[in-house]
Each structure stands twice: as C-alpha cells, then as structure tokens.
Design a protein around this motif. Structure first.
Motif, PDB file in Angstrom:
ATOM      1  N   GLY A 194     -19.143  13.326   2.527  1.00 46.62           N
ATOM      2  CA  GLY A 194     -20.275  12.840   1.744  1.00 46.62           C
ATOM      3  C   GLY A 194     -20.032  12.804   0.251  1.00 46.62           C
ATOM      4  O   GLY A 194     -20.987  12.786  -0.537  1.00 46.62           O
ATOM      5  N   VAL A 195     -18.763  12.783  -0.160  1.00 43.45           N
ATOM      6  CA  VAL A 195     -18.427  12.721  -1.576  1.00 43.45           C
ATOM      7  C   VAL A 195     -18.370  11.251  -2.011  1.00 43.45           C
ATOM      8  O   VAL A 195     -17.705  10.439  -1.364  1.00 43.45           O
ATOM      9  CB  VAL A 195     -17.066  13.401  -1.859  1.00 43.45           C
ATOM     10  CG1 VAL A 195     -16.676  13.238  -3.324  1.00 43.45           C
ATOM     11  CG2 VAL A 195     -17.114  14.873  -1.467  1.00 43.45           C
ATOM     12  N   ASP A 196     -19.067  10.926  -3.091  1.00 43.08           N
ATOM     13  CA  ASP A 196     -19.009   9.566  -3.628  1.00 43.08           C
ATOM     14  C   ASP A 196     -17.611   9.288  -4.152  1.00 43.08           C
ATOM     15  O   ASP A 196     -17.071  10.066  -4.956  1.00 43.08           O
ATOM     16  CB  ASP A 196     -20.021   9.392  -4.763  1.00 43.08           C
ATOM     17  CG  ASP A 196     -21.461   9.433  -4.267  1.00 43.08           C
ATOM     18  OD1 ASP A 196     -21.679   9.128  -3.075  1.00 43.08           O
ATOM     19  OD2 ASP A 196     -22.357   9.784  -5.065  1.00 43.08           O
ATOM     20  N   VAL A 197     -17.021   8.192  -3.702  1.00 43.16           N
ATOM     21  CA  VAL A 197     -15.635   7.870  -4.055  1.00 43.16           C
ATOM     22  C   VAL A 197     -15.591   7.216  -5.430  1.00 43.16           C
ATOM     23  O   VAL A 197     -16.158   6.143  -5.645  1.00 43.16           O
ATOM     24  CB  VAL A 197     -14.998   6.943  -2.995  1.00 43.16           C
ATOM     25  CG1 VAL A 197     -13.573   6.575  -3.410  1.00 43.16           C
ATOM     26  CG2 VAL A 197     -14.995   7.625  -1.636  1.00 43.16           C
ATOM     27  N   VAL A 198     -14.919   7.882  -6.347  1.00 42.20           N
ATOM     28  CA  VAL A 198     -14.641   7.286  -7.656  1.00 42.20           C
ATOM     29  C   VAL A 198     -13.377   6.462  -7.590  1.00 42.20           C
ATOM     30  O   VAL A 198     -13.286   5.373  -8.144  1.00 42.20           O
ATOM     31  CB  VAL A 198     -14.504   8.388  -8.733  1.00 42.20           C
ATOM     32  CG1 VAL A 198     -14.057   7.804 -10.066  1.00 42.20           C
ATOM     33  CG2 VAL A 198     -15.809   9.148  -8.885  1.00 42.20           C
ATOM     34  N   LEU A 199     -12.369   6.984  -6.870  1.00 40.28           N
ATOM     35  CA  LEU A 199     -11.085   6.284  -6.759  1.00 40.28           C
ATOM     36  C   LEU A 199     -10.391   6.715  -5.470  1.00 40.28           C
ATOM     37  O   LEU A 199     -10.260   7.917  -5.198  1.00 40.28           O
ATOM     38  CB  LEU A 199     -10.184   6.609  -7.956  1.00 40.28           C
ATOM     39  CG  LEU A 199      -8.844   5.881  -7.999  1.00 40.28           C
ATOM     40  CD1 LEU A 199      -9.055   4.391  -8.253  1.00 40.28           C
ATOM     41  CD2 LEU A 199      -7.941   6.470  -9.064  1.00 40.28           C
ATOM     42  N   ASP A 200      -9.970   5.742  -4.678  1.00 39.19           N
ATOM     43  CA  ASP A 200      -9.189   6.003  -3.467  1.00 39.19           C
ATOM     44  C   ASP A 200      -7.752   6.265  -3.878  1.00 39.19           C
ATOM     45  O   ASP A 200      -7.017   5.342  -4.228  1.00 39.19           O
ATOM     46  CB  ASP A 200      -9.278   4.802  -2.525  1.00 39.19           C
ATOM     47  CG  ASP A 200      -8.482   5.010  -1.235  1.00 39.19           C
ATOM     48  OD1 ASP A 200      -8.057   6.156  -0.980  1.00 39.19           O
ATOM     49  OD2 ASP A 200      -8.289   4.025  -0.492  1.00 39.19           O
ATOM     50  N   LEU A 201      -7.356   7.532  -3.878  1.00 38.67           N
ATOM     51  CA  LEU A 201      -6.007   7.926  -4.294  1.00 38.67           C
ATOM     52  C   LEU A 201      -5.420   8.798  -3.193  1.00 38.67           C
ATOM     53  O   LEU A 201      -5.623  10.021  -3.164  1.00 38.67           O
ATOM     54  CB  LEU A 201      -6.078   8.677  -5.629  1.00 38.67           C
ATOM     55  CG  LEU A 201      -4.879   8.607  -6.579  1.00 38.67           C
ATOM     56  CD1 LEU A 201      -4.494   7.166  -6.883  1.00 38.67           C
ATOM     57  CD2 LEU A 201      -5.183   9.348  -7.870  1.00 38.67           C
ATOM     58  N   PRO A 202      -4.706   8.194  -2.237  1.00 39.35           N
ATOM     59  CA  PRO A 202      -4.319   8.915  -1.017  1.00 39.35           C
ATOM     60  C   PRO A 202      -3.367  10.081  -1.229  1.00 39.35           C
ATOM     61  O   PRO A 202      -3.270  10.957  -0.374  1.00 39.35           O
ATOM     62  CB  PRO A 202      -3.668   7.822  -0.154  1.00 39.35           C
ATOM     63  CG  PRO A 202      -3.263   6.754  -1.111  1.00 39.35           C
ATOM     64  CD  PRO A 202      -4.277   6.777  -2.213  1.00 39.35           C
ATOM     65  N   GLY A 203      -2.676  10.141  -2.359  1.00 39.61           N
ATOM     66  CA  GLY A 203      -1.712  11.225  -2.570  1.00 39.61           C
ATOM     67  C   GLY A 203      -2.317  12.543  -2.982  1.00 39.61           C
ATOM     68  O   GLY A 203      -1.630  13.576  -2.958  1.00 39.61           O
ATOM     69  N   VAL A 204      -3.600  12.547  -3.357  1.00 35.01           N
ATOM     70  CA  VAL A 204      -4.225  13.795  -3.804  1.00 35.01           C
ATOM     71  C   VAL A 204      -4.280  14.791  -2.644  1.00 35.01           C
ATOM     72  O   VAL A 204      -4.857  14.521  -1.598  1.00 35.01           O
ATOM     73  CB  VAL A 204      -5.637  13.538  -4.350  1.00 35.01           C
ATOM     74  CG1 VAL A 204      -6.335  14.860  -4.659  1.00 35.01           C
ATOM     75  CG2 VAL A 204      -5.582  12.677  -5.600  1.00 35.01           C
ATOM     76  N   GLY A 205      -3.670  15.936  -2.832  1.00 31.74           N
ATOM     77  CA  GLY A 205      -3.638  16.984  -1.810  1.00 31.74           C
ATOM     78  C   GLY A 205      -2.475  16.900  -0.849  1.00 31.74           C
ATOM     79  O   GLY A 205      -2.261  17.820  -0.053  1.00 31.74           O
ATOM     80  N   GLU A 206      -1.703  15.838  -0.925  1.00 31.36           N
ATOM     81  CA  GLU A 206      -0.519  15.703  -0.065  1.00 31.36           C
ATOM     82  C   GLU A 206       0.715  16.251  -0.788  1.00 31.36           C
ATOM     83  O   GLU A 206       0.652  16.667  -1.927  1.00 31.36           O
ATOM     84  CB  GLU A 206      -0.320  14.235   0.325  1.00 31.36           C
ATOM     85  CG  GLU A 206      -1.506  13.630   1.061  1.00 31.36           C
ATOM     86  CD  GLU A 206      -1.821  14.350   2.364  1.00 31.36           C
ATOM     87  OE1 GLU A 206      -0.890  14.608   3.151  1.00 31.36           O
ATOM     88  OE2 GLU A 206      -3.008  14.660   2.581  1.00 31.36           O
ATOM     89  N   ASN A 207       1.872  16.250  -0.084  1.00 35.97           N
ATOM     90  CA  ASN A 207       3.159  16.602  -0.697  1.00 35.97           C
ATOM     91  C   ASN A 207       3.272  18.086  -1.055  1.00 35.97           C
ATOM     92  O   ASN A 207       4.104  18.471  -1.863  1.00 35.97           O
ATOM     93  CB  ASN A 207       3.408  15.742  -1.951  1.00 35.97           C
ATOM     94  CG  ASN A 207       4.847  15.791  -2.435  1.00 35.97           C
ATOM     95  OD1 ASN A 207       5.775  15.658  -1.644  1.00 35.97           O
ATOM     96  ND2 ASN A 207       5.034  15.992  -3.719  1.00 35.97           N
ATOM     97  N   TYR A 208       2.439  18.948  -0.430  1.00 37.62           N
ATOM     98  CA  TYR A 208       2.506  20.382  -0.720  1.00 37.62           C
ATOM     99  C   TYR A 208       3.882  20.939  -0.375  1.00 37.62           C
ATOM    100  O   TYR A 208       4.433  20.682   0.701  1.00 37.62           O
ATOM    101  CB  TYR A 208       1.439  21.140   0.071  1.00 37.62           C
ATOM    102  CG  TYR A 208       1.538  22.640  -0.091  1.00 37.62           C
ATOM    103  CD1 TYR A 208       0.927  23.273  -1.160  1.00 37.62           C
ATOM    104  CD2 TYR A 208       2.271  23.411   0.812  1.00 37.62           C
ATOM    105  CE1 TYR A 208       1.026  24.654  -1.322  1.00 37.62           C
ATOM    106  CE2 TYR A 208       2.374  24.786   0.661  1.00 37.62           C
ATOM    107  CZ  TYR A 208       1.750  25.406  -0.410  1.00 37.62           C
ATOM    108  OH  TYR A 208       1.862  26.768  -0.576  1.00 37.62           O
TER     109      TYR A 208
END
Length: 531
Positions: free
Chosen positions: A273-287
């Motif tokens: 339910g978070v309003d999308v400001v920007l679709d940025l698929p890399g956020v939280g990946e690549n840990y």
C-alpha cells in the motif's frame, strides 16, 4: 517545521564525514539525524572493550535474516552500530581499504569515477597515518591510523605460524600488495578508538550551522512530485531540506527507508500500500556480506585473554589503562590476520581475523577456557540477498534474506580457508602452544563433504553488509544511484553509505564507507564531478 539546506539521515561512518564536510561552509545549514544515542559509553572508546558494547546491545542493533538454507536453517545475525559513529563506534577498528582490483572492478561495472586511481587520493586525504606516508598513505587527515599498541603472544604466534606454511609477511595491507599476514593497522589514537564521530564530528559539532539530532528515526523521505523536500521522523514531525537529503543509514536501513518513501520495486511497494514515487527494482537487491568459518584451538597454558575482564585482573588492566594508556585494554583484540589467494587467481579470496580467545557470537556461546580463534572469511562472495518491507510500520524489522552461502563457490572458498587455518594451527609456532583443536573436530578435514557441512553449520557474518542500493551505469536496470550518488529518476536525494557498493570490497568496510561519505560531500559541493 524545521528548515535546513541538507539533511544527512544516519550518523555512522559516512554520515559523520558528510555532515562535517557540508557544515564547513557556514552558509550551509546541516542536520545530522541518528537513530541511536550519543557515543557516551566509556567502553566505546577503550579499544579492547568493544565486545562489551555489543553485549549491552544499547548501541548496536542485531538484524536477523530469515532462516538461511545455506546456513543449515540458521538466520544470519548482523550487528550494526546504533549510536553516533555507527559501525566505527562498535567495530574492531581494523583499517583496511580493499584491493586495487576491487575499485577497478567497480569502474569496469560502469562506475568509471570509482577506479582505484580515483579513490586512492581520497583515502590519503582522510588519513593521518602514524608510520606510513607517500604514494599509498596520507599523514595530514583527520582519521588517525595507528600501528598496534599491544601485541598478544598468540597474535605473534599466528603471524609466525602462517609464515611457516608459506604465507609471506606483509607490514602494509593497504599498500602495493594485499596478500600476506601481519598486524592490522587500526583506527585508534593514543590508546583510544578513533571513530568517525571522534575524527570528523567532534570539532564540527561546535559549528552553529550543524545540528546533530540523536534518538530519532527517519521514517521516510518526503517528495514534491519527484523532488525530495525533507523527511518524516518517527515522532510524526517533519524536517525540510532546501537542497538535498542524503541517506547514510547503512545497507540494511537505507533500502527500507527508500521503499517506505515510495522508491523501489513498484509491485512490492503496491503490495504494502505504499504510493509509488519511482519504480526502481534494484532497491534492496544485491545484498552482500563477508562470512567466516572459524578454526579454534585450546592452548596448553592460560595465555589467552579469557577471564581478563573479570575481578582483580579487570581492575588491574583498567588502572593501567587509565594511568598510562598502555596494556591489554589498548589492544583491539583482532590484532592480527591477513589475506591469502586460495584459488590461484592472483588476488586474495580469504581474509583471516585472529582472536587470542575462543570466539562466540549472538547465536552461540564461546567455548570456555583459553584458546585462539582463526577466522577465514570469503572476500568476494558470489551469493546475493535482499532487503524488503515486511510492513509499512517503520519499527517493524525488514524482510531480510541474506542468501548466505547460496552459491556453492562461496562454500568451496571457505573450505579452502579452513584447511589453511588448520595448517597454520599445526605449524610449529602455534603447535607448541596448542593442546588440542576444538573446532572443527580433529580428523574432520579428511572428509571434504564433512568439511562443507561444518562450514554451513558454523559460518557467521563479520558485519560488512553492503550493495543494497548499488551504484551503476545509466543502462544498468538494477542500478539505484549514479556515479555522483544521486538516486536515479528523482531530484534532491542521494545515498552515501555501503549500500552503494556494486561489489563488496575485499576487506573491512569502515574505511571505504568513510571514503564514500567524503566523495559524496565533494560531489555535492562541486569539488569533484563524476565521469
């Protein structure tokens, strides 16, 4: 509503550097926000007592991943500084930058402004080295880097034993070559920890244009269309940034803040339910993180540091420290170690951290008695994890999947590291001190499958999470920030912590994170431009 030019969200290694640099110009009103408290605990500043800070838990947060298949169902438990100075206030003070190849690989991955020749001058500018200067080191910066103040007999024995199995001695792991064994240089000064808060923030705190707000958590970044305008704090108050918001909360907290702010994988954000400001698929990946599998031996005589923090012995050590700033309490405990190329690639793939004691951790107690722990860790892990929202409640833990040892190559590297650590423990200089090997059980190394199982059963983090908001080229769909650390697709927002590392460096991450904070300040102030 409070109004600033710059808001720095996270008072750790990078945040302290960044806030200090931005506030050097009296025209800039700067706010540094730290979720933890001020670094007032005396044990933070005494090098050998950092483990007491971790035990107390006030100044560190312990992030637990989901159960990890690669760790036989155990979670990966990752402590992070929750205090002014961040990790630099609670770590073992080892000063390592990583190798030339690390940064040249960043350049090859599309971050041309971050090759070794670009970052080396920044490391030099930050550094005030006690002994070294010249091509690889600086002697005029704020960050004091010192030689060992104390050398435990077991640390010396490890260094000699490693040479006896063919590993060369190296007196400078941050110089022309990384490979070898020796004593680590440390971020200490005159028997005290030299954290980022001490090195960069203490003097800056006297400036009228810098405000340091502790005990306050950033809930999310606020936007006007796609321009960051400030932050919402956990108490419901808002703070405005006229110019920029810079996230420096670390590789586990920064992606969570971004996602709560509406920046991340759009489908995932909408699920919550978070309003999308920007679709940025890399956020939280690549840990990514460094994992170690320890080898531990009991000593014949009571020569380790076991029991030295109790009773009369503890009082005597404290008295010596307070009166003379000498003795055991000036030790960083993780005094010695080194780097080894186990695969014959020409670059070390294992780092050793050595403790003159049995080593436990959050999910297991240390073996009782006197011993030594030799911890090989995999330097360039291939496994990748993720950090995502569990809910929109900022106090809820993120959904953290470390994927520890998901790639078999990481297991094999650790197996080779354990085999070398066993050989070192059996070399003459250690063999004469060792009564028996406790971990892994004697004879287990004869069975490769058993040794792989041991690695999965014992491996733990060495606290170097990174990569979850990675820097990359414009055509990299998973890149979160550009080379000047701006978050792609929005204005007025940057990330400047270990999150931006496209690939984890080959060594401890404190010094590289300070370097990232310094470069962010230079980009913001126009002192450097990205390629």
């Amino acid at each position: 509503m409070q109004d600033y030019d710059y808001i720095v969200a996270g008072g750790g290694s990078a945040g302290c550097v960044l806030a200090s640099r931005l506030s050097e110009d009296s025209r800039n009103r700067v706010l540094l926000i730290e979720s933890g408290q001020r670094d007032t605990d005396k044990y933070i500043h005494i090098p050998a007592t950092f483990f007491k800070v971790l035990e107390k838990g006030r100044d560190a947060l312990f992030y637990a991943s989901e159960p990890e298949q690669g760790l036989n169902g155990r979670p990966s438990i990752v402590p992070q500084g929750h205090v002014l100075g961040g990790g630099s206030s609670v770590n073992a003070m080892v000063y390592i930058r990583g190798s030339r190849q690390d940064y040249d690989t960043w350049a090859q991955l599309g971050c041309r402004s971050w090759g070794y020749d670009k970052v080396l001058p920044v490391f030099r500018d930050l550094e005030n080295n006690q002994r070294l200067s010249g091509e690889y080191h600086g002697a005029t910066g704020e960050l004091t880097v010192s030689d060992r103040a104390y050398g435990h007999p077991l640390s010396w024995a490890f260094i000699r034993a490693a040479q006896e199995v063919g590993i060369p001695y190296n007196e400078d792991f941050n110089g022309a070559r990384q490979e070898g064994v020796g004593f680590y240089q440390t971020t200490t000064s005159r028997g005290r920890r030299r954290s980022a808060a001490e090195a960069f923030l203490r003097q800056a705190e006297g400036r009228a244009n810098l405000t340091v707000k502790t005990g306050s958590r950033v809930h999310k970044v606020l936007f006007d269309c796609k321009r960051a305008t400030g932050v919402l704090l956990d108490d419901g108050s808002t703070v405005t940034a006229r110019r920029e918001v810079i996230l420096t909360a670390g590789a586990l907290a920064t992606p969570k803040i971004l996602q709560l702010s509406g920046i991340g994988p759009a489908a995932h954000l909408r699920e919550h339910g978070v309003d999308v400001v920007l679709d940025l698929p890399g956020v939280g990946e690549n840990y990514q993180d460094h994992l170690e599998a320890t080898v531990q031996c009991e000593t014949k005589d009571p020569i380790s540091i076991f029991g030295e923090d109790k009773g009369f012995r503890a009082a005597a050590h404290m008295m010596q420290y307070l009166l003379t700033k000498t003795g055991l309490l000036t030790s960083t405990v993780v005094e010695s170690g080194g780097f080894v190329d186990t695969a014959g690639t020409g670059e070390p793939d294992i780092q050793f951290h050595v403790l003159p004691a049995f080593n436990g951790f959050a999910d297991r107690s240390a073996h009782a008695g006197h011993g030594i722990s030799i911890g090989p860790c995999v330097l360039r892990p291939q496994s990748r994890g993720s950090v995502r929202l569990r809910s929109t409640n900022p106090t809820d833990a993120a959904l953290f999947v470390a994927n520890s040892l998901a790639e078999q190559a990481d297991v094999e590297t650790l197996v080779r590291g354990v085999q070398i650590a066993i050989r070192i423990s059996e070399a003459p200089s250690l063999a004469r001190l060792v009564k028996r090997r406790v971990l892994p059980k004697p004879g287990l190394e004869a069975d490769p499958d058993a040794l792989r199982d041991y690695v999965r059963a014992i491996s733990k983090t060495v606290f170097h999470p990174s990569g979850t908001a990675k820097m990359g080229a414009a055509d990299d769909p998973m890149a979160v920030v550009s080379e000047d650390l701006r978050v792609r697709g929005v204005e007025g927002l940057r990330v400047a912590d270990a999150s931006i590392m496209p690939r984890l460096v080959s060594g401890n991450t404190n010094a590289p994170t300070m370097m990232i904070g310094e470069r962010a300040a230079r980009f913001i102030l126009g002192k450097e431009t990205a390629a």
